[in-house]
Design a protein around this motif. Structure first.
Motif, PDB file in Angstrom:
ATOM      1  N   SER A  80     -76.553   3.950  27.881  1.00 48.56           N
ATOM      2  CA  SER A  80     -75.793   2.924  28.578  1.00 48.56           C
ATOM      3  C   SER A  80     -75.120   3.484  29.841  1.00 48.56           C
ATOM      4  O   SER A  80     -74.458   2.755  30.562  1.00 48.56           O
ATOM      5  CB  SER A  80     -74.733   2.344  27.643  1.00 48.56           C
ATOM      6  OG  SER A  80     -73.826   3.365  27.285  1.00 48.56           O
ATOM      7  N   GLY A  81     -75.301   4.781  30.080  1.00 51.42           N
ATOM      8  CA  GLY A  81     -74.755   5.364  31.300  1.00 51.42           C
ATOM      9  C   GLY A  81     -73.300   5.798  31.188  1.00 51.42           C
ATOM     10  O   GLY A  81     -72.712   6.266  32.158  1.00 51.42           O
ATOM     11  N   GLU A  82     -72.700   5.643  29.979  1.00 50.31           N
ATOM     12  CA  GLU A  82     -71.301   6.048  29.815  1.00 50.31           C
ATOM     13  C   GLU A  82     -71.159   7.563  29.872  1.00 50.31           C
ATOM     14  O   GLU A  82     -70.125   8.080  30.278  1.00 50.31           O
ATOM     15  CB  GLU A  82     -70.766   5.592  28.449  1.00 50.31           C
ATOM     16  CG  GLU A  82     -70.526   4.107  28.325  1.00 50.31           C
ATOM     17  CD  GLU A  82     -70.365   3.724  26.854  1.00 50.31           C
ATOM     18  OE1 GLU A  82     -69.519   4.315  26.179  1.00 50.31           O
ATOM     19  OE2 GLU A  82     -71.129   2.852  26.402  1.00 50.31           O
ATOM     20  N   VAL A  83     -72.184   8.267  29.391  1.00 48.80           N
ATOM     21  CA  VAL A  83     -72.131   9.728  29.357  1.00 48.80           C
ATOM     22  C   VAL A  83     -73.320  10.273  30.136  1.00 48.80           C
ATOM     23  O   VAL A  83     -74.450   9.799  29.961  1.00 48.80           O
ATOM     24  CB  VAL A  83     -72.180  10.241  27.897  1.00 48.80           C
ATOM     25  CG1 VAL A  83     -72.265  11.761  27.866  1.00 48.80           C
ATOM     26  CG2 VAL A  83     -70.968   9.761  27.122  1.00 48.80           C
ATOM     27  N   ALA A  84     -73.051  11.228  31.009  1.00 44.41           N
ATOM     28  CA  ALA A  84     -74.130  11.831  31.797  1.00 44.41           C
ATOM     29  C   ALA A  84     -74.910  12.813  30.932  1.00 44.41           C
ATOM     30  O   ALA A  84     -74.347  13.487  30.070  1.00 44.41           O
ATOM     31  CB  ALA A  84     -73.548  12.549  33.000  1.00 44.41           C
TER      32      ALA A  84
END
Lengths: 247, 98
Positions: free
Chosen positions: A80-84
Protein backbone atom coordinates in the motif's frame (compact mmCIF):
# COMPACT_ATOMS: atom_id res chain seq x y z
CA UNK A 1 -7.62 -44.68 9.29
CA UNK A 2 -6.95 -44.00 12.96
CA UNK A 3 -6.91 -40.46 14.36
CA UNK A 4 -3.11 -40.58 14.54
CA UNK A 5 -2.88 -41.56 10.90
CA UNK A 6 -5.28 -38.81 9.88
CA UNK A 7 -3.23 -36.29 11.84
CA UNK A 8 0.02 -37.50 10.31
CA UNK A 9 -1.54 -37.31 6.86
CA UNK A 10 -2.77 -33.79 7.47
CA UNK A 11 0.63 -32.73 8.76
CA UNK A 12 2.48 -34.19 5.79
CA UNK A 13 0.11 -32.44 3.42
CA UNK A 14 0.44 -29.16 5.25
CA UNK A 15 4.26 -29.27 5.37
CA UNK A 16 4.45 -30.09 1.72
CA UNK A 17 2.29 -27.20 0.79
CA UNK A 18 3.90 -24.77 3.24
CA UNK A 19 7.48 -25.56 2.19
CA UNK A 20 6.53 -25.13 -1.39
CA UNK A 21 4.92 -21.77 -0.58
CA UNK A 22 8.03 -20.80 1.39
CA UNK A 23 10.18 -21.49 -1.67
CA UNK A 24 7.88 -19.23 -3.71
CA UNK A 25 8.08 -16.63 -0.96
CA UNK A 26 11.87 -16.70 -1.12
CA UNK A 27 11.91 -16.48 -4.91
CA UNK A 28 9.63 -13.44 -4.73
CA UNK A 29 11.89 -11.79 -2.13
CA UNK A 30 14.89 -12.28 -4.39
CA UNK A 31 12.97 -10.63 -7.24
CA UNK A 32 12.07 -7.75 -4.89
CA UNK A 33 15.73 -7.34 -3.99
CA UNK A 34 16.61 -7.08 -7.65
CA UNK A 35 13.86 -4.57 -8.31
CA UNK A 36 12.10 -2.98 -5.32
CA UNK A 37 9.46 -1.56 -7.68
CA UNK A 38 8.41 -5.01 -8.86
CA UNK A 39 4.86 -4.87 -7.52
CA UNK A 40 4.00 -8.30 -8.89
CA UNK A 41 6.84 -9.84 -6.87
CA UNK A 42 5.48 -8.18 -3.71
CA UNK A 43 2.07 -9.65 -4.55
CA UNK A 44 3.59 -13.10 -4.99
CA UNK A 45 5.40 -12.86 -1.66
CA UNK A 46 2.21 -11.68 0.02
CA UNK A 47 0.12 -14.50 -1.44
CA UNK A 48 2.68 -17.12 -0.44
CA UNK A 49 2.79 -15.83 3.15
CA UNK A 50 -0.98 -15.60 3.26
CA UNK A 51 -1.37 -19.16 2.03
CA UNK A 52 1.09 -20.46 4.64
CA UNK A 53 -0.79 -18.60 7.36
CA UNK A 54 -4.13 -19.88 6.17
CA UNK A 55 -3.10 -23.51 5.95
CA UNK A 56 -1.31 -23.31 9.33
CA UNK A 57 -4.48 -21.87 10.84
CA UNK A 58 -6.50 -24.75 9.48
CA UNK A 59 -4.25 -27.25 11.24
CA UNK A 60 -3.91 -25.24 14.43
CA UNK A 61 -0.19 -24.44 14.12
CA UNK A 62 -0.59 -21.20 16.01
CA UNK A 63 3.12 -20.34 16.21
CA UNK A 64 3.29 -20.39 12.40
CA UNK A 65 0.07 -18.36 12.09
CA UNK A 66 1.18 -15.67 14.57
CA UNK A 67 4.61 -15.11 13.12
CA UNK A 68 3.61 -15.35 9.45
CA UNK A 69 0.92 -12.79 10.15
CA UNK A 70 3.61 -10.26 11.08
CA UNK A 71 5.51 -10.93 7.87
CA UNK A 72 2.31 -10.64 5.86
CA UNK A 73 1.41 -7.34 7.56
CA UNK A 74 4.75 -5.81 6.62
CA UNK A 75 4.23 -6.91 3.02
CA UNK A 76 0.74 -5.44 3.06
CA UNK A 77 2.15 -2.12 4.29
CA UNK A 78 4.73 -2.27 1.52
CA UNK A 79 2.07 -2.97 -1.05
CA UNK A 80 0.00 0.00 0.00
CA UNK A 81 3.07 2.24 -0.04
CA UNK A 82 3.01 2.94 3.71
CA UNK A 83 6.42 1.34 4.16
CA UNK A 84 9.31 1.66 1.72
CA UNK A 85 10.97 -1.52 0.54
CA UNK A 86 14.41 -0.44 1.71
CA UNK A 87 17.33 -2.45 3.03
CA UNK A 88 16.09 -2.81 6.64
CA UNK A 89 12.66 -3.96 5.44
CA UNK A 90 14.20 -6.47 3.00
CA UNK A 91 16.54 -7.70 5.75
CA UNK A 92 13.62 -8.36 8.08
CA UNK A 93 11.65 -10.15 5.38
CA UNK A 94 14.61 -12.42 4.62
CA UNK A 95 15.02 -13.19 8.32
CA UNK A 96 11.28 -13.79 8.39
CA UNK A 97 11.67 -16.36 5.64
CA UNK A 98 14.25 -18.25 7.73
CA UNK A 99 12.11 -18.05 10.83
CA UNK A 100 9.05 -19.46 9.04
CA UNK A 101 11.35 -22.29 7.90
CA UNK A 102 12.36 -23.00 11.52
CA UNK A 103 8.73 -22.99 12.61
CA UNK A 104 7.81 -25.46 9.86
CA UNK A 105 10.70 -27.68 10.95
CA UNK A 106 9.20 -27.66 14.43
CA UNK A 107 5.85 -28.75 13.02
CA UNK A 108 7.67 -31.54 11.18
CA UNK A 109 9.40 -32.72 14.35
CA UNK A 110 6.26 -32.33 16.41
CA UNK A 111 8.00 -30.26 19.08
CA UNK A 112 8.38 -26.61 20.06
CA UNK A 113 11.32 -25.06 21.83
CA UNK A 114 11.58 -21.84 23.78
CA UNK A 115 14.45 -20.57 21.63
CA UNK A 116 12.37 -20.63 18.45
CA UNK A 117 9.44 -18.98 20.23
CA UNK A 118 11.74 -16.23 21.54
CA UNK A 119 13.15 -15.68 18.05
CA UNK A 120 9.59 -15.37 16.66
CA UNK A 121 8.74 -12.87 19.35
CA UNK A 122 11.89 -10.80 18.83
CA UNK A 123 11.62 -10.71 15.03
CA UNK A 124 7.85 -10.19 15.25
CA UNK A 125 8.41 -7.03 17.30
CA UNK A 126 10.85 -5.70 14.73
CA UNK A 127 8.40 -6.40 11.92
CA UNK A 128 5.60 -4.73 13.85
CA UNK A 129 7.76 -1.70 14.54
CA UNK A 130 8.11 -1.22 10.78
CA UNK A 131 4.54 -1.85 9.67
CA UNK A 132 3.02 0.07 12.57
CA UNK A 133 -0.13 -0.38 14.63
CA UNK A 134 -2.62 0.47 11.86
CA UNK A 135 -2.26 -2.89 10.07
CA UNK A 136 -2.38 -4.76 13.37
CA UNK A 137 -5.75 -3.15 14.04
CA UNK A 138 -7.09 -4.26 10.67
CA UNK A 139 -5.94 -7.80 11.36
CA UNK A 140 -7.69 -7.88 14.73
CA UNK A 141 -10.90 -6.71 13.09
CA UNK A 142 -10.62 -9.43 10.43
CA UNK A 143 -10.01 -12.11 13.04
CA UNK A 144 -13.08 -11.05 15.01
CA UNK A 145 -15.37 -10.98 11.98
CA UNK A 146 -16.48 -14.63 11.68
CA UNK A 147 -18.54 -14.56 14.88
CA UNK A 148 -20.97 -11.92 13.67
CA UNK A 149 -23.10 -13.86 11.14
CA UNK A 150 -25.75 -16.48 11.73
CA UNK A 151 -25.15 -20.16 11.06
CA UNK A 152 -26.31 -21.34 7.68
CA UNK A 153 -25.40 -23.45 4.69
CA UNK A 154 -23.75 -21.57 1.84
CA UNK A 155 -23.14 -22.69 -1.68
CA UNK A 156 -19.81 -21.80 -3.24
CA UNK A 157 -19.24 -22.23 -6.92
CA UNK A 158 -15.57 -21.89 -7.82
CA UNK A 159 -14.07 -22.01 -11.30
CA UNK A 160 -10.34 -21.82 -11.65
CA UNK A 161 -8.93 -19.81 -14.54
CA UNK A 162 -6.25 -21.29 -16.76
CA UNK A 163 -3.18 -19.59 -15.32
CA UNK A 164 -3.96 -20.12 -11.63
CA UNK A 165 -1.46 -22.94 -11.05
CA UNK A 166 1.24 -21.17 -13.02
CA UNK A 167 0.67 -18.15 -10.79
CA UNK A 168 1.27 -20.30 -7.75
CA UNK A 169 -2.39 -20.42 -6.79
CA UNK A 170 -3.48 -23.95 -6.14
CA UNK A 171 -7.13 -24.18 -5.00
CA UNK A 172 -6.16 -26.88 -2.48
CA UNK A 173 -4.91 -24.65 0.39
CA UNK A 174 -7.79 -22.24 -0.13
CA UNK A 175 -10.33 -25.02 0.22
CA UNK A 176 -8.48 -26.29 3.30
CA UNK A 177 -8.54 -22.78 4.73
CA UNK A 178 -12.34 -22.63 4.41
CA UNK A 179 -12.49 -25.02 7.37
CA UNK A 180 -11.25 -22.23 9.65
CA UNK A 181 -14.60 -20.48 9.04
CA UNK A 182 -16.97 -23.42 9.08
CA UNK A 183 -17.38 -26.92 7.75
CA UNK A 184 -17.17 -28.14 4.20
CA UNK A 185 -20.14 -30.52 4.21
CA UNK A 186 -19.73 -31.60 0.66
CA UNK A 187 -17.46 -30.86 -2.25
CA UNK A 188 -17.59 -31.97 -5.86
CA UNK A 189 -14.83 -31.27 -8.32
CA UNK A 190 -15.95 -30.20 -11.79
CA UNK A 191 -13.61 -32.08 -14.06
CA UNK A 192 -15.33 -32.04 -17.45
CA UNK A 193 -12.84 -29.48 -18.80
CA UNK A 194 -9.84 -31.72 -18.16
CA UNK A 195 -8.78 -33.03 -21.59
CA UNK A 196 -7.03 -36.25 -22.50
CA UNK A 197 -3.30 -36.42 -21.74
CA UNK A 198 -2.17 -35.68 -25.29
CA UNK A 199 -4.16 -32.42 -25.24
CA UNK A 200 -3.38 -31.48 -21.65
CA UNK A 201 -1.26 -28.47 -20.81
CA UNK A 202 -0.17 -29.91 -17.45
CA UNK A 203 0.48 -26.48 -15.96
CA UNK A 204 -2.90 -25.03 -16.91
CA UNK A 205 -5.81 -25.34 -14.50
CA UNK A 206 -9.03 -26.92 -15.73
CA UNK A 207 -10.79 -27.55 -12.44
CA UNK A 208 -13.88 -26.17 -10.77
CA UNK A 209 -15.58 -26.92 -7.47
CA UNK A 210 -19.08 -26.93 -6.07
CA UNK A 211 -18.92 -26.62 -2.31
CA UNK A 212 -21.58 -26.98 0.38
CA UNK A 213 -20.31 -24.93 3.28
CA UNK A 214 -21.87 -24.61 6.73
CA UNK A 215 -20.68 -21.45 8.43
CA UNK A 216 -21.75 -18.60 10.64
CA UNK A 217 -19.24 -16.28 8.99
CA UNK A 218 -20.49 -13.24 7.08
CA UNK A 219 -20.23 -13.15 3.29
CA UNK A 220 -17.24 -10.79 3.38
CA UNK A 221 -15.21 -13.25 5.46
CA UNK A 222 -16.02 -16.13 3.10
CA UNK A 223 -15.18 -14.08 0.04
CA UNK A 224 -11.96 -12.94 1.71
CA UNK A 225 -10.66 -16.51 1.78
CA UNK A 226 -10.45 -16.35 -2.01
CA UNK A 227 -9.41 -12.72 -2.23
CA UNK A 228 -5.83 -13.45 -3.18
CA UNK A 229 -7.00 -15.75 -5.91
CA UNK A 230 -9.52 -13.30 -7.30
CA UNK A 231 -7.64 -12.70 -10.56
CA UNK A 232 -7.34 -16.43 -11.08
CA UNK A 233 -10.82 -17.72 -10.41
CA UNK A 234 -14.51 -17.00 -10.79
CA UNK A 235 -16.33 -17.34 -7.51
CA UNK A 236 -20.06 -17.24 -6.85
CA UNK A 237 -21.19 -17.30 -3.23
CA UNK A 238 -24.86 -18.04 -2.65
CA UNK A 239 -26.03 -17.26 0.85
CA UNK A 240 -28.06 -19.65 2.94
CA UNK A 241 -31.37 -17.99 2.06
CA UNK A 242 -30.69 -17.63 -1.67
CA UNK A 243 -33.71 -18.24 -3.86
CA UNK A 244 -33.81 -19.73 -7.35
CA UNK A 245 -33.11 -16.32 -8.93
CA UNK A 246 -29.65 -16.24 -7.35
CA UNK A 247 -28.55 -19.11 -9.60
CA UNK B 1 -8.01 -60.30 -21.93
CA UNK B 2 -4.80 -58.46 -21.23
CA UNK B 3 -3.64 -58.14 -17.63
CA UNK B 4 -3.52 -54.63 -16.22
CA UNK B 5 -0.16 -52.88 -16.45
CA UNK B 6 1.13 -51.40 -13.20
CA UNK B 7 2.90 -48.05 -13.46
CA UNK B 8 4.67 -46.66 -10.42
CA UNK B 9 4.81 -42.87 -10.31
CA UNK B 10 7.32 -41.76 -7.71
CA UNK B 11 8.64 -38.37 -6.64
CA UNK B 12 6.52 -35.28 -7.09
CA UNK B 13 3.16 -34.94 -8.79
CA UNK B 14 2.79 -31.19 -8.45
CA UNK B 15 2.91 -28.05 -10.55
CA UNK B 16 6.73 -28.03 -10.56
CA UNK B 17 6.93 -31.58 -11.81
CA UNK B 18 3.73 -31.61 -13.91
CA UNK B 19 5.33 -31.23 -17.35
CA UNK B 20 7.75 -34.12 -16.80
CA UNK B 21 5.15 -36.32 -15.13
CA UNK B 22 2.75 -35.68 -18.02
CA UNK B 23 5.37 -36.89 -20.53
CA UNK B 24 6.04 -39.97 -18.41
CA UNK B 25 2.34 -40.78 -18.23
CA UNK B 26 1.75 -40.24 -21.94
CA UNK B 27 4.57 -42.62 -22.80
CA UNK B 28 3.58 -45.21 -20.19
CA UNK B 29 -0.09 -45.20 -21.23
CA UNK B 30 0.84 -45.44 -24.89
CA UNK B 31 2.98 -48.49 -24.13
CA UNK B 32 0.36 -50.26 -21.98
CA UNK B 33 -1.89 -52.62 -23.95
CA UNK B 34 -4.94 -52.58 -21.65
CA UNK B 35 -6.05 -51.40 -18.24
CA UNK B 36 -3.58 -49.53 -16.06
CA UNK B 37 -2.95 -49.51 -12.33
CA UNK B 38 -1.16 -46.43 -11.07
CA UNK B 39 0.88 -47.18 -7.98
CA UNK B 40 1.07 -43.88 -6.06
CA UNK B 41 2.67 -45.22 -2.89
CA UNK B 42 5.98 -43.41 -3.54
CA UNK B 43 4.55 -39.98 -4.34
CA UNK B 44 6.23 -37.28 -2.24
CA UNK B 45 4.31 -34.14 -3.19
CA UNK B 46 0.88 -33.82 -4.71
CA UNK B 47 -1.34 -30.86 -5.60
CA UNK B 48 -4.14 -29.90 -7.99
CA UNK B 49 -1.81 -30.26 -10.97
CA UNK B 50 -1.21 -33.87 -9.89
CA UNK B 51 -4.94 -34.45 -9.53
CA UNK B 52 -5.47 -33.13 -13.06
CA UNK B 53 -2.88 -35.53 -14.41
CA UNK B 54 -4.77 -38.45 -12.88
CA UNK B 55 -8.04 -37.17 -14.33
CA UNK B 56 -6.50 -36.70 -17.78
CA UNK B 57 -4.97 -40.17 -17.67
CA UNK B 58 -8.33 -41.64 -16.68
CA UNK B 59 -10.04 -39.79 -19.52
CA UNK B 60 -7.41 -40.92 -22.02
CA UNK B 61 -7.91 -44.59 -21.18
CA UNK B 62 -11.66 -44.24 -20.74
CA UNK B 63 -12.01 -42.91 -24.28
CA UNK B 64 -10.46 -46.18 -25.47
CA UNK B 65 -12.68 -48.38 -23.35
CA UNK B 66 -9.93 -49.07 -20.84
CA UNK B 67 -9.78 -48.49 -17.11
CA UNK B 68 -7.33 -46.59 -14.91
CA UNK B 69 -7.14 -47.45 -11.22
CA UNK B 70 -5.14 -45.84 -8.45
CA UNK B 71 -3.42 -48.22 -6.04
CA UNK B 72 -1.86 -47.70 -2.64
CA UNK B 73 -1.94 -43.86 -2.65
CA UNK B 74 0.51 -42.06 -0.34
CA UNK B 75 -1.09 -40.02 2.49
CA UNK B 76 -0.46 -36.72 0.69
CA UNK B 77 -2.45 -38.04 -2.28
CA UNK B 78 -5.35 -39.21 -0.11
CA UNK B 79 -5.57 -35.93 1.76
CA UNK B 80 -5.45 -33.80 -1.39
CA UNK B 81 -8.00 -35.85 -3.34
CA UNK B 82 -10.42 -35.89 -0.38
CA UNK B 83 -10.08 -32.13 0.10
CA UNK B 84 -10.67 -31.50 -3.61
CA UNK B 85 -13.80 -33.64 -3.74
CA UNK B 86 -12.10 -36.25 -5.90
CA UNK B 87 -12.65 -39.23 -3.59
CA UNK B 88 -13.85 -41.17 -6.59
CA UNK B 89 -10.27 -41.45 -7.86
CA UNK B 90 -9.20 -43.30 -4.73
CA UNK B 91 -9.41 -47.06 -4.29
CA UNK B 92 -12.69 -48.16 -2.68
CA UNK B 93 -10.95 -48.79 0.66
CA UNK B 94 -10.14 -45.08 0.91
CA UNK B 95 -13.48 -43.83 -0.37
CA UNK B 96 -14.92 -43.26 3.08
CA UNK B 97 -12.17 -40.88 4.22
CA UNK B 98 -13.31 -37.32 4.09
Amino acid sequence: MTDDEILATARAGFLDEAREMLAQFEAALLAMEQDPRDGEAVNRAFRAAHTIKGAAGLFGYDAVVGFTHEVESLLEATRSGEVALDEPAMGLLLQGRDQIGHLLDEVGRGDADAGTAAASDHLGRQLRALHGPATAGTAAATAAAPATGTQGVWHLSLRMLGDALRNGLDPLPFIRYLSTLGRVQGIRAITEAVPELQDLDPEACHLGFEIRFASAAPRTAIEQVFEFMQDDCDLAVLDPGAGPDAY
Amino acid sequence: MTAATTICLDGDLNIQAAAGACETLRAALAAAPGDVVLDLSQVQAFDSAGAQLLLAAQRTLGARGRVLRVADPAPVVVEALCTLGLHALLPASHGAVS
